[in-house]
Design a protein around this motif. Structure first.
Motif, PDB file in Angstrom:
ATOM      1  N   THR A  51       0.849  -1.186   0.000  1.00  0.00           N
ATOM      2  CA  THR A  51       0.000   0.000   0.000  1.00  0.00           C
ATOM      3  C   THR A  51       0.882   1.232   0.000  1.00  0.00           C
ATOM      4  OG1 THR A  51      -0.085  -0.014   2.430  1.00  0.00           O
ATOM      5  CG2 THR A  51      -1.911  -1.072   1.268  1.00  0.00           C
ATOM      6  N   HIS A  52       0.281   2.378  -0.319  1.00  0.00           N
ATOM      7  CA  HIS A  52       0.975   3.653  -0.225  1.00  0.00           C
ATOM      8  C   HIS A  52       0.346   4.429   0.921  1.00  0.00           C
ATOM      9  CE1 HIS A  52       2.174   7.809  -1.126  1.00  0.00           C
ATOM     10  NE2 HIS A  52       3.240   7.255  -1.676  1.00  0.00           N
ATOM     11  N   ARG A  53       1.168   4.920   1.843  1.00  0.00           N
ATOM     12  CA  ARG A  53       0.645   5.572   3.039  1.00  0.00           C
ATOM     13  C   ARG A  53       1.145   7.010   3.163  1.00  0.00           C
ATOM     14  NH1 ARG A  53      -1.791   1.848   6.687  1.00  0.00           N
ATOM     15  NH2 ARG A  53      -1.919  -0.130   5.554  1.00  0.00           N
ATOM     16  N   ARG A  54       0.289   7.835   3.755  1.00  0.00           N
ATOM     17  CA  ARG A  54       0.700   9.147   4.251  1.00  0.00           C
ATOM     18  C   ARG A  54       0.384   9.138   5.742  1.00  0.00           C
ATOM     19  NH1 ARG A  54      -0.225  15.062   1.677  1.00  0.00           N
ATOM     20  NH2 ARG A  54       1.311  14.081   0.288  1.00  0.00           N
ATOM     21  N   VAL A  55       1.381   9.459   6.559  1.00  0.00           N
ATOM     22  CA  VAL A  55       1.182   9.405   8.002  1.00  0.00           C
ATOM     23  C   VAL A  55       1.781  10.642   8.659  1.00  0.00           C
ATOM     24  CG1 VAL A  55       1.338   6.877   7.935  1.00  0.00           C
ATOM     25  CG2 VAL A  55       3.349   8.214   8.594  1.00  0.00           C
ATOM     26  N   ASN A  56       1.289  10.920   9.860  1.00  0.00           N
ATOM     27  CA  ASN A  56       1.933  11.898  10.734  1.00  0.00           C
ATOM     28  C   ASN A  56       2.862  11.119  11.664  1.00  0.00           C
ATOM     29  OD1 ASN A  56       0.184  13.714   9.558  1.00  0.00           O
ATOM     30  ND2 ASN A  56      -1.171  13.873  11.329  1.00  0.00           N
ATOM     31  N   PRO A  57       4.168  11.233  11.493  1.00  0.00           N
ATOM     32  CA  PRO A  57       5.090  10.456  12.332  1.00  0.00           C
ATOM     33  C   PRO A  57       5.127  11.010  13.754  1.00  0.00           C
ATOM     34  CG  PRO A  57       6.323  11.953  10.922  1.00  0.00           C
ATOM     35  CD  PRO A  57       4.885  12.087  10.524  1.00  0.00           C
ATOM     36  N   LEU A  58       4.990  10.128  14.742  1.00  0.00           N
ATOM     37  CA  LEU A  58       4.903  10.559  16.136  1.00  0.00           C
ATOM     38  C   LEU A  58       6.106  10.138  16.967  1.00  0.00           C
ATOM     39  CD1 LEU A  58       1.148   9.646  16.747  1.00  0.00           C
ATOM     40  CD2 LEU A  58       2.106  11.812  15.928  1.00  0.00           C
ATOM     41  N   SER A  59       6.604   8.930  16.730  1.00  0.00           N
ATOM     42  CA  SER A  59       7.741   8.446  17.521  1.00  0.00           C
ATOM     43  C   SER A  59       8.346   7.228  16.835  1.00  0.00           C
ATOM     44  CB  SER A  59       7.280   8.069  18.937  1.00  0.00           C
ATOM     45  OG  SER A  59       8.352   7.594  19.722  1.00  0.00           O
ATOM     46  N   ILE A  60       9.652   7.029  17.035  1.00  0.00           N
ATOM     47  CA  ILE A  60      10.343   5.842  16.536  1.00  0.00           C
ATOM     48  C   ILE A  60      10.740   4.996  17.738  1.00  0.00           C
ATOM     49  CG2 ILE A  60      12.324   4.961  15.245  1.00  0.00           C
ATOM     50  CD1 ILE A  60      12.336   7.632  13.726  1.00  0.00           C
ATOM     51  N   VAL A  61      10.371   3.735  17.708  1.00  0.00           N
ATOM     52  CA  VAL A  61      10.636   2.828  18.822  1.00  0.00           C
ATOM     53  C   VAL A  61      11.616   1.763  18.359  1.00  0.00           C
ATOM     54  CG1 VAL A  61       9.621   1.264  20.519  1.00  0.00           C
ATOM     55  CG2 VAL A  61       8.306   3.245  19.706  1.00  0.00           C
ATOM     56  N   TYR A  62      12.724   1.632  19.091  1.00  0.00           N
ATOM     57  CA  TYR A  62      13.737   0.618  18.758  1.00  0.00           C
ATOM     58  C   TYR A  62      13.464  -0.635  19.568  1.00  0.00           C
ATOM     59  CZ  TYR A  62      16.248   4.255  16.281  1.00  0.00           C
ATOM     60  OH  TYR A  62      16.597   5.234  15.387  1.00  0.00           O
ATOM     61  N   MET A  63      13.131  -1.732  18.880  1.00  0.00           N
ATOM     62  CA  MET A  63      12.803  -2.988  19.537  1.00  0.00           C
ATOM     63  C   MET A  63      13.876  -4.027  19.215  1.00  0.00           C
ATOM     64  SD  MET A  63       8.662  -2.922  18.992  1.00  0.00           S
ATOM     65  CE  MET A  63       8.370  -4.077  20.335  1.00  0.00           C
ATOM     66  N   ASP A  64      13.690  -5.236  19.733  1.00  0.00           N
ATOM     67  CA  ASP A  64      14.734  -6.258  19.608  1.00  0.00           C
ATOM     68  C   ASP A  64      15.059  -6.580  18.153  1.00  0.00           C
ATOM     69  OD1 ASP A  64      14.968  -6.445  22.315  1.00  0.00           O
ATOM     70  OD2 ASP A  64      13.670  -8.192  22.534  1.00  0.00           O
ATOM     71  N   ARG A  65      14.053  -6.813  17.349  1.00  0.00           N
ATOM     72  CA  ARG A  65      14.291  -7.305  15.995  1.00  0.00           C
ATOM     73  C   ARG A  65      13.997  -6.281  14.908  1.00  0.00           C
ATOM     74  NH1 ARG A  65      12.008 -13.567  16.154  1.00  0.00           N
ATOM     75  NH2 ARG A  65      13.384 -14.276  17.854  1.00  0.00           N
ATOM     76  N   ALA A  66      13.337  -5.209  15.251  1.00  0.00           N
ATOM     77  CA  ALA A  66      13.002  -4.210  14.243  1.00  0.00           C
ATOM     78  C   ALA A  66      12.730  -2.872  14.920  1.00  0.00           C
ATOM     79  CB  ALA A  66      11.784  -4.650  13.428  1.00  0.00           C
ATOM     80  N   SER A  67      12.863  -1.810  14.152  1.00  0.00           N
ATOM     81  CA  SER A  67      12.521  -0.475  14.621  1.00  0.00           C
ATOM     82  C   SER A  67      11.147  -0.113  14.058  1.00  0.00           C
ATOM     83  CB  SER A  67      13.574   0.540  14.163  1.00  0.00           C
ATOM     84  OG  SER A  67      14.848   0.175  14.657  1.00  0.00           O
ATOM     85  N   MET A  68      10.337   0.545  14.883  1.00  0.00           N
ATOM     86  CA  MET A  68       8.950   0.790  14.526  1.00  0.00           C
ATOM     87  C   MET A  68       8.630   2.286  14.521  1.00  0.00           C
ATOM     88  SD  MET A  68       8.356  -2.526  14.661  1.00  0.00           S
ATOM     89  CE  MET A  68       6.590  -2.770  14.568  1.00  0.00           C
ATOM     90  N   LEU A  69       7.756   2.679  13.611  1.00  0.00           N
ATOM     91  CA  LEU A  69       7.243   4.043  13.570  1.00  0.00           C
ATOM     92  C   LEU A  69       5.825   4.051  14.126  1.00  0.00           C
ATOM     93  CD1 LEU A  69       7.237   7.049  12.660  1.00  0.00           C
ATOM     94  CD2 LEU A  69       6.373   6.233  10.451  1.00  0.00           C
ATOM     95  N   VAL A  70       5.618   4.828  15.175  1.00  0.00           N
ATOM     96  CA  VAL A  70       4.271   5.066  15.692  1.00  0.00           C
ATOM     97  C   VAL A  70       3.730   6.304  14.978  1.00  0.00           C
ATOM     98  CG1 VAL A  70       2.875   5.529  17.735  1.00  0.00           C
ATOM     99  CG2 VAL A  70       4.933   4.103  17.925  1.00  0.00           C
ATOM    100  N   SER A  71       2.525   6.208  14.432  1.00  0.00           N
ATOM    101  CA  SER A  71       2.046   7.300  13.584  1.00  0.00           C
ATOM    102  C   SER A  71       0.523   7.380  13.579  1.00  0.00           C
ATOM    103  CB  SER A  71       2.535   7.091  12.149  1.00  0.00           C
ATOM    104  OG  SER A  71       1.915   5.942  11.589  1.00  0.00           O
ATOM    105  N   TRP A  72       0.029   8.498  13.028  1.00  0.00           N
ATOM    106  CA  TRP A  72      -1.383   8.640  12.694  1.00  0.00           C
ATOM    107  C   TRP A  72      -1.495   8.453  11.185  1.00  0.00           C
ATOM    108  CZ3 TRP A  72      -6.193   8.886  14.631  1.00  0.00           C
ATOM    109  CH2 TRP A  72      -7.207   9.326  13.777  1.00  0.00           C
TER     110      TRP A  72
END
Length: 235
Positions: free
Chosen positions: A163-184
């Protein structure tokens, strides 16, 4: 290079790494002559910096008039070292290099005993498996998050759907196996979490969501906690 910029870089060089620094070393780092280094050190001394040493013996920054003295307990210092070494392992290239630079600056500003303790810290960090490599330039995503600007990107989920997304990026979380973007997410009209290694072709838009990042992030964290508590109750 202007003289002001050169003086700033000289201070940075004196703060970083082991001391004393010879005029030859400093001259090579700055791309100037040793005579220029001697003149600039005299200027810095006149501005209030306490620099010990002389030509032939090297120079050590004892007190920097532009910075307040740092004071850390030994446990605080161990915590800083451990945290920065962890960032060296899990951060994107720019963040990892920033952690290395911060360690060097910290060592240059500490008293001799604690500088030695930093060099030979008891605690360290290692990873047998590093997080998955992001598919985007994370430093650009971090800046967009600070600037509160929406980003566009292509995303492939765990099922392989694209898919193609447009998001408001809120925070980046560094986890054990991957880094995640929390967003709206503009597509789903709701909070969403995206793995950075599944993101591609990211671009920063001119669409601003300032000053809503902090309240949106608070709401996202409330949602995460509620979802977690709900799953725990089900179990």
């Amino acid at each position: 290079m202007s003289r002001t910029a050169r003086l700033f870089q000289l201070m940075q060089a004196l703060r970083s790494g082991p001391s004393p620094k010879t005029s030859a070393q400093l001259a090579q780092d700055l791309g100037v002559s040793a005579r220029t280094v001697h003149r600039d050190i005299d200027t810095l001394r006149g501005l209030g910096a306490v620099i010990d040493g002389e030509a032939g013996f090297g120079f050590t920054l004892i007190e920097d008039a532009t910075l307040p003295p740092l004071g850390f307990t030994d446990d605080e210092l161990e915590a800083l070292v451990l945290g920065l070494r962890e960032v060296q392992l899990i951060g994107d290239p720019a963040l990892s290099e920033a952690a290395s630079t911060a360690l060097r600056k910290l060592q240059g500003r500490l008293p001799q005993r604690q500088s030695h303790r930093l060099s030979h810290a008891v605690l360290t960090a290692t990873r047998f498996e590093r997080p998955a490599v992001p598919g985007i330039e994370v430093s650009e995503l971090r800046q967009a998050t600070w600037d509160e600007r929406a980003v566009d990107f292509a995303y492939t989920d765990e099922k392989g759907d694209k898919t193609h997304r447009r998001v408001n990026p809120l925070s980046i979380v560094y986890m054990d196996r991957a880094s995640m973007l929390v967003s709206w997410c503009h597509l789903r009209k709701d909070f969403r979490v995206f793995r950075l290694d599944r993101m591609r072709e990211m671009s920063v838009t001119d669409q601003s969501f300032r000053p809503n990042r902090v309240p949106l992030l608070r709401a996202a964290l409330v949602r995460v906690r509620a979802d977690r508590e709900g799953k725990e109750q089900e179990n």
